[in-house]
Design a protein around this motif. Structure first.
Motif, PDB file in Angstrom:
ATOM      1  N   ASN A 277      -5.886   3.143  -4.207  1.00 17.44           N
ATOM      2  CA  ASN A 277      -4.837   2.123  -4.238  1.00 17.44           C
ATOM      3  C   ASN A 277      -5.430   0.744  -4.494  1.00 17.44           C
ATOM      4  O   ASN A 277      -4.922  -0.029  -5.321  1.00 17.44           O
ATOM      5  N   ILE A 278      -6.518   0.414  -3.797  1.00 16.04           N
ATOM      6  CA  ILE A 278      -7.157  -0.893  -3.978  1.00 16.04           C
ATOM      7  C   ILE A 278      -7.763  -1.010  -5.373  1.00 16.04           C
ATOM      8  O   ILE A 278      -7.661  -2.071  -6.017  1.00 16.04           O
ATOM      9  N   ALA A 279      -8.351   0.060  -5.881  1.00 10.32           N
ATOM     10  CA  ALA A 279      -8.908   0.030  -7.240  1.00 10.32           C
ATOM     11  C   ALA A 279      -7.797  -0.222  -8.261  1.00 10.32           C
ATOM     12  O   ALA A 279      -7.973  -0.997  -9.211  1.00 10.32           O
ATOM     13  N   HIS A 280      -6.647   0.431  -8.075  1.00  9.03           N
ATOM     14  CA  HIS A 280      -5.517   0.223  -8.997  1.00  9.03           C
ATOM     15  C   HIS A 280      -5.013  -1.205  -8.900  1.00  9.03           C
ATOM     16  O   HIS A 280      -4.702  -1.838  -9.918  1.00  9.03           O
ATOM     17  N   PHE A 281      -4.922  -1.731  -7.678  1.00  5.59           N
ATOM     18  CA  PHE A 281      -4.491  -3.118  -7.488  1.00  5.59           C
ATOM     19  C   PHE A 281      -5.400  -4.080  -8.250  1.00  5.59           C
ATOM     20  O   PHE A 281      -4.918  -4.978  -8.956  1.00  5.59           O
ATOM     21  N   VAL A 282      -6.700  -3.904  -8.134  1.00  5.16           N
ATOM     22  CA  VAL A 282      -7.642  -4.794  -8.833  1.00  5.16           C
ATOM     23  C   VAL A 282      -7.508  -4.625 -10.340  1.00  5.16           C
ATOM     24  O   VAL A 282      -7.561  -5.608 -11.089  1.00  5.16           O
ATOM     25  N   ASP A 283      -7.322  -3.409 -10.805  1.00  4.25           N
ATOM     26  CA  ASP A 283      -7.103  -3.191 -12.241  1.00  4.25           C
ATOM     27  C   ASP A 283      -5.888  -3.984 -12.724  1.00  4.25           C
ATOM     28  O   ASP A 283      -5.900  -4.560 -13.824  1.00  4.25           O
TER      29      ASP A 283
ATOM     30  N   SER B 117      -3.925  15.830  -5.650  1.00  5.99           N
ATOM     31  CA  SER B 117      -2.726  16.667  -5.641  1.00  5.99           C
ATOM     32  C   SER B 117      -1.493  15.870  -6.017  1.00  5.99           C
ATOM     33  O   SER B 117      -0.646  16.333  -6.799  1.00  5.99           O
ATOM     34  N   SER B 118      -1.364  14.657  -5.479  1.00  5.13           N
ATOM     35  CA  SER B 118      -0.216  13.816  -5.794  1.00  5.13           C
ATOM     36  C   SER B 118      -0.222  13.413  -7.258  1.00  5.13           C
ATOM     37  O   SER B 118       0.826  13.436  -7.926  1.00  5.13           O
ATOM     38  N   GLN B 119      -1.386  13.041  -7.767  1.00  7.70           N
ATOM     39  CA  GLN B 119      -1.486  12.630  -9.159  1.00  7.70           C
ATOM     40  C   GLN B 119      -1.154  13.797 -10.104  1.00  7.70           C
ATOM     41  O   GLN B 119      -0.455  13.622 -11.104  1.00  7.70           O
ATOM     42  N   PHE B 120      -1.650  14.985  -9.762  1.00 11.43           N
ATOM     43  CA  PHE B 120      -1.351  16.159 -10.575  1.00 11.43           C
ATOM     44  C   PHE B 120       0.145  16.454 -10.563  1.00 11.43           C
ATOM     45  O   PHE B 120       0.758  16.694 -11.612  1.00 11.43           O
ATOM     46  N   LEU B 121       0.760  16.455  -9.358  1.00 12.62           N
ATOM     47  CA  LEU B 121       2.171  16.794  -9.244  1.00 12.62           C
ATOM     48  C   LEU B 121       3.046  15.778  -9.969  1.00 12.62           C
ATOM     49  O   LEU B 121       4.040  16.146 -10.604  1.00 12.62           O
ATOM     50  N   LYS B 122       2.683  14.496  -9.903  1.00 12.31           N
ATOM     51  CA  LYS B 122       3.439  13.477 -10.621  1.00 12.31           C
ATOM     52  C   LYS B 122       3.383  13.737 -12.123  1.00 12.31           C
ATOM     53  O   LYS B 122       4.426  13.693 -12.811  1.00 12.31           O
TER      54      LYS B 122
ATOM     55  N   VAL C 180       0.836  -1.199   0.000  1.00 12.51           N
ATOM     56  CA  VAL C 180       0.000   0.000   0.000  1.00 12.51           C
ATOM     57  C   VAL C 180       0.876   1.256   0.000  1.00 12.51           C
ATOM     58  O   VAL C 180       1.784   1.403   0.810  1.00 12.51           O
ATOM     59  N   ARG C 181       0.584   2.143  -0.935  1.00 11.04           N
ATOM     60  CA  ARG C 181       1.193   3.474  -1.024  1.00 11.04           C
ATOM     61  C   ARG C 181       0.061   4.464  -1.292  1.00 11.04           C
ATOM     62  O   ARG C 181      -0.019   5.096  -2.342  1.00 11.04           O
ATOM     63  N   ASN C 182      -0.831   4.583  -0.337  1.00 12.12           N
ATOM     64  CA  ASN C 182      -2.086   5.294  -0.555  1.00 12.12           C
ATOM     65  C   ASN C 182      -1.921   6.776  -0.847  1.00 12.12           C
ATOM     66  O   ASN C 182      -2.789   7.397  -1.470  1.00 12.12           O
ATOM     67  N   ASN C 183      -0.802   7.371  -0.444  1.00  8.46           N
ATOM     68  CA  ASN C 183      -0.637   8.806  -0.697  1.00  8.46           C
ATOM     69  C   ASN C 183      -0.332   9.134  -2.150  1.00  8.46           C
ATOM     70  O   ASN C 183      -0.371  10.304  -2.537  1.00  8.46           O
ATOM     71  N   ARG C 184      -0.051   8.126  -2.966  1.00  7.31           N
ATOM     72  CA  ARG C 184       0.074   8.384  -4.406  1.00  7.31           C
ATOM     73  C   ARG C 184      -1.294   8.635  -5.042  1.00  7.31           C
ATOM     74  O   ARG C 184      -1.363   9.172  -6.150  1.00  7.31           O
TER      75      ARG C 184
END
Length: 355
Positions: free
Chosen positions: A312-318, A132-137, A124-128
């Protein structure tokens, strides 16, 4: 028979209930079928909320008895690698709470087991997974910051020691204090935005000054189970400095307790085109335009995008379903645990360590 992926929960404590439960209950492609916790009452509570009949107190028995596609591990840190490896060896996809493991060797074993099994292993790296994190990345990846050459990050609390006397403050079970508990979050976020440069050296110091202080002003101190007769053999504050292979550096500070004005978390990055400050989820950018110094902030937008653990969980399932490639890899975990372990070693020796 349902076409949903079958989920087994291992560890039914506070973090699962607060951060994982809702996401799994709402996911239409996953069906929880079993819950395991050494505390049977706690397991039964979560099983009831998930509508699950199968309850176990031994994860090995659950892995033997149940046909699972996914396990979600939210146990004390010591057991993350052992359980993850056992599940991967049975061909089960693994989502594991942070930190990945309590030693670099265990993190490497997890990565090897994932590679051998061909299954998804994601810590788990939930702060990604915040807007704001997604925009900055994306902004950094598109060159908006220029060369990111240095920064600092931290999560510092005035008084917020979790589960004092329980597993959080027992080094054998946790691997350490706020550095391994909180450091994972923002060292990861900073290095991810920086492009995951390879760490090559660290220097650190740790302190334990508040083991006998009972004051608290942080909601986060409610995590874990306090024990009056328990152990407190971890730090309550850690500072450090990380050097990367590309010449970039990162200063860090993480604490459960120190005499500061108020709790805060932050990632600050310095680039040749712009700098960024992400503090308590609020993003600001600092640069130049039309011959002037300027401050910028993205306009806030509303929407249904999943955030934090849900994202994070949604991305994991994807990734399990083959719709996406993991943005969080076992190799990221190996580098992270190498950094944390080396900072503890540096703190003990008083010397900079090369990785």
């Amino acid at each position: 028979m349902s076409g949903k992926r079958k989920l087994g929960v291992i560890g039914a404590g506070g973090i699962f209930k607060a951060a994982h439960l809702k996401a799994w209950m709402e996911h239409t492609e996953v069906e929880a079928v079993a819950v395991c916790d050494i505390n049977e009452g706690r397991a039964r509570e979560i099983a009831s909320l998930l509508g699950v009949d199968a309850v176990y107190t031994d994860y090995k028995e659950m892995l033997r008895q149940e046909e699972l596609d996914i396990v979600d591990i939210s146990t004390p840190n010591l057991y993350h690698s052992e359980i993850a490896i056992a599940a991967l060896n049975q061909g089960i996809h693994v989502l594991c709470e942070k930190p990945d493991a309590v030693s670099p060797a265990e993190a490497q074993k997890m990565a090897a087991a994932a590679a051998a099994s061909g299954r998804v292993l994601m810590a788990v790296r939930n702060n990604r997974f915040t807007p704001s994190s997604q925009f900055l990345k994306r902004y950094a990846d598109e060159g908006g910051l220029g060369e990111i050459y240095t920064g600092r990050c931290g999560w510092i609390r005035r008084r917020g020691i979790p589960g004092k006397g329980g597993w959080f403050t027992t080094k054998e079970l946790s691997g350490g204090g706020p550095l391994i508990d909180l450091g994972v979050h923002f060292i990861d976020l900073a290095t991810w935005i920086m492009g995951n440069p390879k760490p090559v050296a660290v220097s650190g110091a740790t302190y334990a000054k508040f083991a006998h202080n009972e004051l608290s002003d942080s909601a986060h101190s409610a995590f874990g189970e306090k024990r009056e007769d328990g152990v407190f053999d971890v730090e309550d504050l850690a500072t450090g400095f990380i050097r990367f292979e590309n010449g970039a550096t990162l200063q860090i500070e993480f604490s459960w307790a120190s005499n500061i004005e108020e709790e805060t978390n932050f990632v600050e990055l310095r680039g040749t085109k712009a700098g960024a400050s992400l503090r308590m989820g609020e993003l600001k950018l600092f640069g130049e335009a039309a011959g002037q110094l300027v401050d910028l902030s993205p306009v806030k937008t509303s929407g249904s995008a999943k955030q934090h653990h849900e994202g994070n969980i949604a991305h994991f399932v994807d990734c399990v379903q083959g719709r996406a490639k993991p943005i969080i890899t076992p190799e990221h975990g190996v580098d992270m645990i190498k950094i944390l372990s080396a900072i503890y070693e540096s703190a003990a020796s008083g010397k900079e360590l090369h990785l």
